[in-house]
Design an enzyme around this catalytic site. Structure first.
Site, PDB file in Angstrom:
ATOM      1  N   HIS A  40      -3.324  -1.949  -3.356  1.00  0.00           N
ATOM      2  CA  HIS A  40      -2.284  -2.104  -2.567  1.00  0.00           C
ATOM      3  C   HIS A  40      -2.240  -1.754  -1.081  1.00  0.00           C
ATOM      4  CE1 HIS A  40       1.817  -0.606  -2.537  1.00  0.00           C
ATOM      5  NE2 HIS A  40       2.489  -1.966  -2.617  1.00  0.00           N
ATOM      6  N   GLU A  67      -4.321  -6.479  -2.471  1.00  0.00           N
ATOM      7  CA  GLU A  67      -2.656  -6.993  -1.767  1.00  0.00           C
ATOM      8  C   GLU A  67      -2.309  -6.665  -0.214  1.00  0.00           C
ATOM      9  OE1 GLU A  67       1.669  -6.949  -1.923  1.00  0.00           O
ATOM     10  OE2 GLU A  67      -0.382  -4.997  -1.639  1.00  0.00           O
ATOM     11  N   HIS A  82       4.448  -4.972   5.561  1.00  0.00           N
ATOM     12  CA  HIS A  82       4.883  -4.563   4.828  1.00  0.00           C
ATOM     13  C   HIS A  82       6.304  -4.474   5.124  1.00  0.00           C
ATOM     14  CE1 HIS A  82       7.391  -1.986   2.263  1.00  0.00           C
ATOM     15  NE2 HIS A  82       6.465  -2.536   1.161  1.00  0.00           N
ATOM     16  N   GLU A 150       1.634 -11.078  -0.919  1.00  0.00           N
ATOM     17  CA  GLU A 150       2.617 -11.507  -1.212  1.00  0.00           C
ATOM     18  C   GLU A 150       3.920 -12.030  -0.393  1.00  0.00           C
ATOM     19  OE1 GLU A 150       6.652  -7.444  -1.645  1.00  0.00           O
ATOM     20  OE2 GLU A 150       4.541  -7.255  -2.315  1.00  0.00           O
TER      21      GLU A 150
END
Length: 290
Positions: A40, A67, A82, A150
């Site tokens: 992650h 990710e 993020h 993402e």
């Protein structure tokens, strides 16, 4: 990822599952396989998240899947970060003290490239930078890793899906070898996931959240994975998802996030998930192997 997707109640899911599950072949061989372990934001328990150093750390641990999160600068560059603000993971307050609230979309790529994205995590990582998407995929490619990308806050960046697809294509990530088993694009936004599928139907996609079982046929039209918070999962829900075929004609998959301890890893692995997204990929890998 944040736990902002609304989880349907386990009781309701199990109650409707028996009415809605289509018939599908028994997946005995797949169910017996261990879930994929996905680092992650890179190995973010051990290196600053979403940096090249976090990719390197995941590679050093022998983790194949990484990710990341993608946002866009004021001048249209895609960067890996993020938060929609630079404040938490860089020294932007010191470098640009008069630019609050320090949103990514308000800074140029050159300005962001000046920031230290490692010192907040530890002195050993002082000078780490916020990578561009191109830099990030180059590093993943160097290690022969795989990417779960993402799309972050797509409502802030109109057209970002098309831009991401273009960058991936320019960097060689849309050839058959990558698309078959090295790339997944996911988002909390169903519209964003649908857009990626419409642009490139061959690209595997994932929806972040826990839709009710009754809504799964609609999601299956444009996505290949349903990726919920691990706290919202049950064995019944995972089985319900697996019973539907996704947009690319294969059974929908489930990747749970964010699992950082051995007990939780064993629990969700027991539910039959296909992947586990974790800050501590070594801990999860050891847990599901045992």
């Amino acid at each position: 990822m944040h736990a902002r997707a609304v989880a349907a109640s386990t009781t309701a899911l199990l109650g409707t599952a028996s009415l809605l599950l289509p018939l599908s072949p028994v997946r005995a061989a797949e169910d017996s396989a261990r879930p994929l372990v996905i680092a992650h934001r890179g190995a973010s328990a051990y290196a600053p998240e979403n940096t090249l150093e976090a990719v390197d750390r995941a590679a050093a641990l022998g983790v194949d899947w990484v990710e990341n999160d993608v946002q866009r600068t004021r001048d249209g560059e895609l960067v890996v970060l993020h938060d929609d603000s630079l404040r938490r993971t860089t020294d932007v307050e010191e470098v640009f003290p008069d630019r609050a609230p320090w949103k990514v979309k308000d800074f140029t790529a050159a300005e962001i490239a000046r920031l230290d994205a490692g010192s907040w995590f530890g002195a050993a990582y002082a000078g780490a930078r916020v990578p561009t998407l191109e830099q990030f995929v180059h590093r993943v490619e160097r290690h022969r890793q795989k990417l779960l990308l993402e799309i972050k806050n797509p409502q802030l960046y109109p057209g970002i899906e098309r831009q991401i697809v273009k960058v991936l294509g320019n960097e060689g990530w849309l050839d058959r070898r990558h698309v078959r088993n090295r790339l997944v694009v996911q988002s909390f936004s169903a519209d964003s996931v649908r857009t990626v599928h419409d642009l490139r139907p061959a690209v595997k996609t994932g929806f972040l959240g826990t839709p009710p079982v009754s809504d799964l046929p609609a999601y299956a039209a444009f996505t290949d994975q349903i990726n919920p918070s691990h706290g919202s999962l049950s064995a019944g829900y995972v089985a319900a998802v697996h019973a539907f075929k996704g947009a690319r004609g294969k059974p929908l998959e489930v990747c749970a996030w964010t699992v950082n301890d051995a007990a939780a890893a064993r629990r969700v692995a027991g539910f039959g998930v296909d992947g586990i997204i974790t800050n501590t990929p070594d801990v999860v890998r050891d847990a599901v192997r045992g």
